[in-house]
Design an enzyme around this catalytic site. Structure first.
Site, short mmCIF file in Angstrom:
data_model
loop_
_atom_site.label_atom_id
_atom_site.label_comp_id
_atom_site.label_asym_id
_atom_site.label_seq_id
_atom_site.Cartn_x
_atom_site.Cartn_y
_atom_site.Cartn_z
N ALA A 1 0.86 33.56 34.67
CA ALA A 1 1.92 32.99 33.89
C ALA A 1 1.84 33.34 32.38
O ALA A 1 2.61 32.80 31.76
CB ALA A 1 1.69 31.27 34.09
N ASP B 1 5.43 34.28 32.05
CA ASP B 1 6.41 33.11 32.06
C ASP B 1 6.41 32.33 30.65
O ASP B 1 7.32 32.04 29.93
CB ASP B 1 6.03 32.28 32.94
CG ASP B 1 6.33 32.69 34.41
OD1 ASP B 1 7.05 33.65 34.59
OD2 ASP B 1 5.67 32.46 35.35
#
Ligand code: ADP
Length: 309
Positions: free
Chosen positions: A251, A254
């Site tokens: 992540a 992200d």
């Protein structure tokens, strides 16, 4: 004043992760140590990041009417993501089924399920509904490619800044590129899309040129612990990474894209927006997991202000 909101069009899953000492061989059963159930999906993770960065954030996506959908919605709500543009469709929320061993090695089966039901009409309706409150639209590729292409075109037509994170990498029609304001591939995605193997600054610049030649205004190639390369027609800039001790890089991309979107929507200049995105990506690597590892605005402020430019 320009609207400071962020619209994210993308995937929502519940991540079911089993932890064991080693991964099973084909056909084998091993006893595991733990299982977690958390919100995931690139769309959801980027929406959490944009909301934690302080931007009013709407996620456009689909969940099923099942317990996994409840888990995903309640996590999104707890992070402050607006749920008004999330459609309940059918009874099967997307699931990522993940196995991790003690060395951090993992394998993943992602079943899109409800995410496959997201369509162009839903995207149009949602852009119409929140257009006046948002300046940026974030896109990734865990939804159907034709829907992602449509979203880029509709958002550009509505005057939004379109940020495409082309992950997971897959072939895209050339017509998408002129609608993309900023593209944010990592090295392997840049390589898969452009055919240029990204191994150093020179090759990253060649990959960036591929995007600019096709109509993208700004290519921002993320290079993990090596930072990022930013290329526009006017200027090429190399940003070194923030020094952190990573424990799990899931992540990071992200967190990077969500914070970038929030900063651009807030009207910050490009260099400042990239620094905040990089700090968010760096901090995400210092905590385990996907959405739970995404930092908040305060942690990013602190890292940015404590690190000399
Ligand atoms: P992805 O997660 O999509 O593969 P990257 O690994 O390139 O993306 O990470 C996105 C950004 O997060 C990088 O540009 C960098 O700024 C930051 N980042 C990622 N890994 C590290 C790391 N080990 N140390 C410091 N910053 C990192």
């Amino acid at each position: 004043m320009k609207p400071e909101g962020v619209i994210v069009v993308g995937s929502i899953t519940t991540d079911v992760t089993a932890f064991s000492r080693r991964l099973p061989h084909r056909g084998e059963t091993v006893l595991g140590d733990d299982v977690t159930l958390v919100l995931g999906g690139k769309g959801a993770n980027q929406a959490v990041a944009a909301a934690r960065a302080g931007a009013p954030t709407w996620l456009v996506g689909c969940v099923g009417k099942d317990p996994f959908g409840e888990i995903a919605l309640s996590a999104l709500r707890s992070h402050g993501v607006a749920l008004t543009e999330i459609r309940p469709v059918g009874d099967r929320t997307g699931v990522a089924h993940i196995r991790v061993d003690t060395s951090g090695e993992n394998d993943i089966v992602m079943a899109p399920l409800a995410n496959s039901d997201l369509n162009a009409d839903m995207v149009d309706e949602s852009i119409r509904a929140v257009r006046d409150k948002a300046g940026v639209l974030l896109l990734q590729l865990e939804i159907r490619t034709e829907v992602a292409c449509h979203a880029a075109e509709a958002a550009a037509r509505a005057g939004l800044t379109v940020v495409l994170d082309p992950a997971p990498a897959q072939p895209l029609p050339d017509r998408i590129w002129p609608h993309v304001t900023v593209v944010t591939p990592n090295e392997s995605e840049a390589g898969a899309l452009t055919g240029v193997e990204v191994v150093d600054d020179e090759s990253a610049k060649r990959a960036a040129a591929w995007f600019l030649d096709r109509g993208v205004r700004h290519a921002l190639i993320t290079l993990g612990a090596a930072g990022a390369l930013s290329v526009t027609a006017e200027r090429t800039r190399r940003f070194p990474a923030y020094p952190v001790v990573p424990v799990d890089t899931t992540a990071a991309g992200d967190a990077f894209t969500g914070f970038l979107g929030a900063a651009l929507a807030a009207g910050l200049d490009t260099g400042t927006a990239i620094s905040r995105a990089m700090a968010a990506g760096a901090l995400a690597t210092t905590r385990p997991g996907a959405s739970p590892s995404i930092p908040d605005r305060k942690a990013v402020d602190e890292l940015v202000s404590s690190t000399p430019p």
